[in-house]
Design a protein around this motif. Structure first.
Motif, PDB file in Angstrom:
ATOM      1  N   PHE A  67       0.840  -1.201   0.000  1.00 59.33           N
ATOM      2  CA  PHE A  67       0.000   0.000   0.000  1.00 59.33           C
ATOM      3  C   PHE A  67       0.874   1.250   0.000  1.00 59.33           C
ATOM      4  CE2 PHE A  67      -2.092   3.471   2.270  1.00 59.33           C
ATOM      5  CZ  PHE A  67      -3.204   3.654   1.478  1.00 59.33           C
TER       6      PHE A  67
ATOM      7  N   THR B  62      -5.113  -0.677  -5.396  1.00 54.83           N
ATOM      8  CA  THR B  62      -4.480   0.510  -4.823  1.00 54.83           C
ATOM      9  C   THR B  62      -3.971   1.445  -5.909  1.00 54.83           C
ATOM     10  OG1 THR B  62      -3.821  -0.832  -2.931  1.00 54.83           O
ATOM     11  CG2 THR B  62      -2.741   1.296  -3.172  1.00 54.83           C
TER      12      THR B  62
ATOM     13  N   ARG C 280      -4.998   5.367  -6.616  1.00 58.32           N
ATOM     14  CA  ARG C 280      -3.848   6.165  -6.186  1.00 58.32           C
ATOM     15  C   ARG C 280      -4.140   7.654  -6.195  1.00 58.32           C
ATOM     16  NH1 ARG C 280       1.404   7.868  -8.877  1.00 58.32           N
ATOM     17  NH2 ARG C 280       2.839   7.988  -7.113  1.00 58.32           N
TER      18      ARG C 280
ATOM     19  N   VAL D 106      -8.133  -0.428   1.912  1.00 65.46           N
ATOM     20  CA  VAL D 106      -7.363  -1.420   1.150  1.00 65.46           C
ATOM     21  C   VAL D 106      -7.189  -2.707   1.967  1.00 65.46           C
ATOM     22  CG1 VAL D 106      -5.087  -1.897   0.158  1.00 65.46           C
ATOM     23  CG2 VAL D 106      -6.220   0.274  -0.297  1.00 65.46           C
TER      24      VAL D 106
END
Length: 177
Positions: free
Chosen positions: A54, A98, A102, A120
Motif C-alpha cells: 500500500f 491501490t 492512487r 485497502v
C-alpha cells in the motif's frame, strides 16, 4: 567496451537501489515470521507485505513494481504454508486496486492515509477470505483473517514511518549513485 561495462554496472547499481523497498519488506516478513509466541498465538502477526505494498503503491510505485509484489506473495505463501499462488493473487489484486485508486490516496497524511489503508486492508482481507473458501471448498470462519487485518491496521502508522524514512533515503541520494 568500457562504456558497455559501465552502463551494465550503473544499471545493476540502480536496480539494486530501486529494489531496496522489496528487500526491506522481505526482511520484515522473515523477522515477523519468527515464532516468538509473545501472546500465546492469541494475536496474529501483522501483514507487513500488505502495509508495504500500500505504502509503495501510493508513494513510489516505481520502487515496488508488480514483479516485486509477485515475489512478496510467493514468499508469504512459503512462510505461511498456504498453497502457492494464494497470497500472490491477493497481493496483486490489492496492488492493482491501490494503483487504480492512487489519485485519491496520494498526498494523504495521518488519519487520511490510515483510513485509505483501512479500505485497502478490508479489500485484501475480504478477498483473501473469499478466495480461501473457494480454494478449500468449505466455509471458513473469518475471525483469524479479520484479526490479522486489524493488527495490521493498528500497526500501519509504524510501518508507514519506517517506509517513509526509506523513501526519503531513496530519493535524496546524490545523482552519482
Amino acid at each position: 567496451m568500457i562504456e558497455t561495462a559501465h552502463a551494465a554496472y550503473m544499471w545493476t547499481v540502480q536496480f539494486c537501489w530501486r529494489s531496496l523497498p522489496f528487500a526491506i519488506t522481505i526482511v520484515f516478513m522473515l523477522v515477523s515470521g519468527i515464532p516468538l509466541n509473545l501472546f500465546h498465538d492469541a494475536v496474529p502477526v501483522a501483514n507487513v507485505a500488505l502495509a508495504s505494498l500500500f505504502f509503495w503503491a501510493i508513494n513510489g510505485p516505481s520502487f515496488l513494481p508488480p514483479w516485486a509484489v509477485f515475489l512478496m506473495g510467493a514468499a508469504q505463501d512459503l512462510l505461511s504454508g498456504t498453497p502457492l499462488g494464494f497470497w500472490v493473487l491477493v497481493y496483486l489484486a490489492t496492488y492493482g486496486f491501490t494503483l487504480t485508486q492512487r489519485v485519491f490516496f496520494r498526498g494523504r497524511t495521518g488519519i487520511g492515509a490510515w483510513l485509505g489503508f483501512a479500505l485497502v486492508a478490508a479489500f485484501a482481507t475480504v478477498f483473501a477470505w473469499l478466495l480461501a473458501m473457494v480454494l478449500f471448498e468449505r466455509w471458513l470462519p473469518p475471525g483469524e483473517l479479520l484479526l490479522q487485518g486489524l493488527v495490521t491496521l493498528a500497526l500501519y502508522p509504524l510501518f508507514a514511518r519506517v517506509f517513509a524514512w526509506f523513501r526519503r533515503l531513496l530519493t535524496t541520494v546524490p545523482e552519482g549513485v
